[in-house]
Scaffold this motif. Structure first.
Motif, PDB file in Angstrom:
ATOM      1  N   ASP C 206       0.827  -1.211   0.000  1.00  0.00           N
ATOM      2  CA  ASP C 206       0.000   0.000   0.000  1.00  0.00           C
ATOM      3  C   ASP C 206       0.858   1.256   0.000  1.00  0.00           C
ATOM      4  N   VAL C 207       2.031   1.178   0.611  1.00  0.00           N
ATOM      5  CA  VAL C 207       2.915   2.344   0.638  1.00  0.00           C
ATOM      6  C   VAL C 207       3.728   2.411  -0.658  1.00  0.00           C
ATOM      7  N   LEU C 208       4.322   1.290  -1.028  1.00  0.00           N
ATOM      8  CA  LEU C 208       5.207   1.258  -2.195  1.00  0.00           C
ATOM      9  C   LEU C 208       4.474   1.642  -3.483  1.00  0.00           C
ATOM     10  N   TYR C 209       3.257   1.152  -3.636  1.00  0.00           N
ATOM     11  CA  TYR C 209       2.527   1.377  -4.884  1.00  0.00           C
ATOM     12  C   TYR C 209       1.437   2.428  -4.722  1.00  0.00           C
ATOM     13  N   SER C 210       1.595   3.319  -3.746  1.00  0.00           N
ATOM     14  CA  SER C 210       0.615   4.397  -3.585  1.00  0.00           C
ATOM     15  C   SER C 210       0.864   5.459  -4.646  1.00  0.00           C
ATOM     16  N   SER C 211       0.051   6.502  -4.643  1.00  0.00           N
ATOM     17  CA  SER C 211       0.221   7.543  -5.662  1.00  0.00           C
ATOM     18  C   SER C 211       1.461   8.393  -5.381  1.00  0.00           C
ATOM     19  N   HIS C 212       2.153   8.137  -4.263  1.00  0.00           N
ATOM     20  CA  HIS C 212       3.443   8.791  -4.030  1.00  0.00           C
ATOM     21  C   HIS C 212       4.555   7.761  -3.909  1.00  0.00           C
ATOM     22  N   GLY C 213       4.317   6.612  -4.514  1.00  0.00           N
ATOM     23  CA  GLY C 213       5.287   5.529  -4.446  1.00  0.00           C
ATOM     24  C   GLY C 213       6.141   5.412  -5.690  1.00  0.00           C
ATOM     25  N   VAL C 214       6.400   4.182  -6.106  1.00  0.00           N
ATOM     26  CA  VAL C 214       7.377   3.929  -7.179  1.00  0.00           C
ATOM     27  C   VAL C 214       7.071   4.648  -8.496  1.00  0.00           C
ATOM     28  N   TYR C 215       5.784   4.932  -8.761  1.00  0.00           N
ATOM     29  CA  TYR C 215       5.455   5.531 -10.071  1.00  0.00           C
ATOM     30  C   TYR C 215       5.835   7.001 -10.171  1.00  0.00           C
ATOM     31  N   ARG C 216       6.258   7.596  -9.069  1.00  0.00           N
ATOM     32  CA  ARG C 216       6.740   8.980  -9.161  1.00  0.00           C
ATOM     33  C   ARG C 216       8.232   9.006  -9.489  1.00  0.00           C
ATOM     34  N   CYS C 217       8.810   7.840  -9.732  1.00  0.00           N
ATOM     35  CA  CYS C 217      10.204   7.770 -10.199  1.00  0.00           C
ATOM     36  C   CYS C 217      10.209   7.721 -11.714  1.00  0.00           C
ATOM     37  N   HIS C 218      11.069   8.524 -12.348  1.00  0.00           N
ATOM     38  CA  HIS C 218      11.129   8.549 -13.813  1.00  0.00           C
ATOM     39  C   HIS C 218      12.518   8.226 -14.321  1.00  0.00           C
ATOM     40  N   PHE C 219      13.242   7.487 -13.524  1.00  0.00           N
ATOM     41  CA  PHE C 219      14.559   7.002 -13.910  1.00  0.00           C
ATOM     42  C   PHE C 219      15.512   8.118 -14.350  1.00  0.00           C
ATOM     43  N   ALA C 220      15.618   9.148 -13.515  1.00  0.00           N
ATOM     44  CA  ALA C 220      16.636  10.162 -13.784  1.00  0.00           C
ATOM     45  C   ALA C 220      18.002   9.624 -13.378  1.00  0.00           C
ATOM     46  N   GLY C 221      18.022   8.571 -12.577  1.00  0.00           N
ATOM     47  CA  GLY C 221      19.252   7.821 -12.311  1.00  0.00           C
ATOM     48  C   GLY C 221      20.256   8.477 -11.370  1.00  0.00           C
ATOM     49  N   ALA C 222      19.943   9.691 -10.886  1.00  0.00           N
ATOM     50  CA  ALA C 222      20.923  10.405 -10.060  1.00  0.00           C
ATOM     51  C   ALA C 222      21.189   9.678  -8.738  1.00  0.00           C
ATOM     52  N   CYS C 223      20.143   9.022  -8.189  1.00  0.00           N
ATOM     53  CA  CYS C 223      20.309   8.330  -6.910  1.00  0.00           C
ATOM     54  C   CYS C 223      21.399   7.263  -6.992  1.00  0.00           C
ATOM     55  N   SER C 224      21.345   6.472  -8.068  1.00  0.00           N
ATOM     56  CA  SER C 224      22.317   5.385  -8.200  1.00  0.00           C
ATOM     57  C   SER C 224      23.714   5.928  -8.452  1.00  0.00           C
ATOM     58  N   GLN C 225      23.761   7.070  -9.145  1.00  0.00           N
ATOM     59  CA  GLN C 225      25.063   7.671  -9.453  1.00  0.00           C
ATOM     60  C   GLN C 225      25.785   8.118  -8.180  1.00  0.00           C
ATOM     61  N   VAL C 226      25.040   8.648  -7.216  1.00  0.00           N
ATOM     62  CA  VAL C 226      25.704   9.222  -6.036  1.00  0.00           C
ATOM     63  C   VAL C 226      25.828   8.257  -4.868  1.00  0.00           C
ATOM     64  N   CYS C 227      25.188   7.096  -4.948  1.00  0.00           N
ATOM     65  CA  CYS C 227      25.198   6.178  -3.800  1.00  0.00           C
ATOM     66  C   CYS C 227      26.627   5.747  -3.465  1.00  0.00           C
TER      67      CYS C 227
END
Ligand code: HEM
Lengths: 144, 123, 286
Positions: C206-227
């Protein structure tokens, strides 16, 4: 309670790629082109709706939109479409988990999705550029 | 879940648009180019051609399909952006409703045009 | 040569640190302050800040602890990217200017100290722990929950997270959205959702797939770059989307928590494992 200073980047976060990778720039462009195409599309529905008035009405409508200014505008939509469509295919594949590799045990130097995806990204962008060039040639003939 | 279902259609509609709009853009914007290499049929927005197309049932059906998928895809995309702006729950609901109504309205108008022109310019 | 002469020899160059200062109690507005820092071999940005605190300005504040990329405390916005101060050597920045600001997308408490409470709150919201229906077994186990090596490899990368929050500072959606769950918590959620021992999917979805969950990610990829730990949040989020999409076709992975297997009874330790060293501190009971 002490005063906190708000530090959210706001819309600059959507548009400013900064020192982040190519995907971040593609993301901004996909948003912009999506919005642009949507705006054009809604206009387009009303303009082509003029067909209801018969051929004469249609011809006068088309004449009204025949100025070079509108032709250039239309060409911009073609460019936006070329990017949005090709990048959209890429995003569909990526967001369904393809072309970005599988998880593993991280060991330095790290391998991660966007890094593994980079060659594919470049191939797609070359396709988008090719499509834009073809569109540009057509536009050249139209303007001539 | 509702959001999963909406996104599912957002992606599927993109695939449909890709095919239909690909053909649409090819004929409309590469017309001049195709004409030069000898396969085009002249100005695609000339009224004779526009009404020739409108007469065919295939065109009417694909126009309506493209209209529907395009509107859903675009409106969901726009909603997506609004949902990322830290708006209140009630404002989000209102925006979702307005976009849905606008989408359906545009769809009805566009379909009406396609059907009317199909009938009046028909045989 | 005395000690300070050795030190002078070792100085490679002098670098200008421009550090954002903000004092909630003072009446100065946030501003950059300049410090000249002599750089020696191997010196990290964190070392540089310590040097400033020791020699130039004892009021400068930031958060740090382990100084070796484990604790995740010293996340800062260094020369245009979110990074750990302890993880980056000054010479590797290839610049004579080091501009340090607090991580964006978090409130600033003071100077370089961001308020990470929002991150932790969202992290808790995805229930980042194993959920089993049989809580009695979980509390007093009679065996272990079975998991194959491949099943472990499917999520172990996402378990490397140190909650430093750099990904949230890099994310364009977090930049405008207070409600978006964000790369770190979504990754933690997927880490448990894809763990074969877990039975808490209904509560987490319910949290992961809510309207503020995974679908608000658009694969800008910056998170993985800086981890700084190679966790790759973008990958976890796309895998979560794929899973839900396949369920739309009725083809998602059906999971039921893995079975409890009893401990192995008749085992002999490998001969090449040395004994534990003798205890150096007397034990209470002994
Ligand atoms: C050519 C076919 C098209 C494809 C393959 C395509 C693909 C996509 C995909 C995959 C997304 C999701 C991006 C994400 O969530 O990360 C997207 C977003 C979007 N699309 Fe399309 N699209 C197409 C045509 C259109 C058209 C015709 C419109 C306008 C009516 C449009 C408007 C939008 C908008 C407004 C967004 C939201 C952008 C965002 O949230 O960043 N697209 N498109």
């Amino acid at each position: 309670m002490q005063q906190r200073l708000k530090n959210r980047l706001g819309l600059w976060g959507w548009l400013g790629g900064g020192r982040y990778g190519l995907d971040r720039y593609a993301y901004s462009l996909h948003r912009l082109t999506g919005l642009g195409i949507l705006a054009y599309f809604i206009m387009h529905i009303f303009v082509t709706g003029q067909r209801v008035g018969g051929p004469e009405n249609w011809d006068s409508t088309m004449a009204a939109f025949g100025s070079p200014l509108f032709k250039v505008g239309e060409f911009l939509v073609v460019l936006a479409f070329a990017f949005h469509a090709i990048n959209g295919i890429r995003l569909i594949l990526v967001e369904l988990g393809w072309l970005i590799g599988k998880p593993g045990v991280p060991s330095f130097p790290y391998s991660y999705s966007t890094l593994r995806h980079k060659p594919v990204f470049i191939i797609f962008m070359v396709f988008a550029a090719a499509l834009m060039i073809i569109g540009g040639v057509d536009f050249y003939f139209v303007m001539k | 879940m509702r959001e999963s279902r909406l996104w599912f259609w957002h992606i599927l509609s993109a695939v449909v648009i890709l095919v239909l709009l690909g053909v649409h853009m090819g004929t409309m914007h590469l017309g001049e180019l195709l004409h030069r290499i000898g396969i085009g049929t002249g100005d695609p927005v000339d009224s004779s051609q526009v009404f020739e197309r409108s007469r065919q049932a295939v065109y009417m059906v694909t126009y309506i399909l493209l209209l529907g998928t395009g509107l859903f895809h675009g409106m969901y995309g726009l909603r997506s952006m609004f949902f990322e702006l830290s708006l209140s729950k009630s404002l989000e609901k209102t925006i979702g409703g307005v976009l849905a109504v606008a989408g359906v309205g545009l769809f009805l108008y566009g379909s009406y045009v396609a059907v009317v022109v199909f009938q009046t310019s028909g045989v | 040569m005395n000690k300070s002469e050795t030190r002078d020899k070792a100085i490679l160059k002098t670098v200008k640190f421009e550090v954002l200062r903000y004092n909630p109690a003072g009446n100065e507005s946030p501003h950059l302050e300049n410090y000249s820092v002599p750089v020696t071999k191997g010196m990290t940005v964190l070392d540089g800040l310590n040097w400033i605190k020791e020699h130039l300005d004892s009021t400068l504040s930031w958060r740090s602890s382990c100084r070796m990329g484990i604790c995740g405390s010293c996340g800062m916005f260094i020369n245009g990217l979110p990074r750990l101060a302890c993880n980056n050597q000054i010479v590797h920045l290839h610049s004579d200017r080091v501009v340090i600001k607090p991580l964006p997308n978090y409130d600033i408490i003071r100077d370089l100290v961001p308020d990470l409470e929002g991150l932790f709150e969202k992290h808790r919201s995805v229930k980042p722990h194993l959920i089993r229906k049989d809580t009695a077994e979980q509390d007093s186990p009679t065996g272990e929950f079975f998991q194959s090596e491949q099943e472990l490899l499917n999520y172990i990368q996402f378990a490397y997270c140190i909650k430093c929050g750099l990904c949230m500072a890099a994310c364009p959606t977090v930049a405008t959205s207070e409600e978006y769950i964000g790369p770190q918590p979504l990754t933690a959620g997927w880490r448990y959702l894809s763990d074969t021992r877990d039975e808490g999917a209904e509560q987490r979805q319910d949290v992961l797939y809510s309207s503020h969950g995974v679908y608000r990610c658009h694969f800008a990829g910056a998170c993985s770059q800086v981890c700084p730990k190679g966790v790759d949040p973008a990958l976890a989020i796309q895998m979560a989307k794929r899973d839900a999409f396949m369920k739309g076709f009725g083809r998602g992975k059906k999971r039921s928590g893995s079975s409890v297997i009893p401990p192995i009874q008749d085992w002999t330790p490998r001969g090449d494992i040395p004994d534990a060293p003798a205890k150096t501190v007397p034990q209470k009971s002994e």
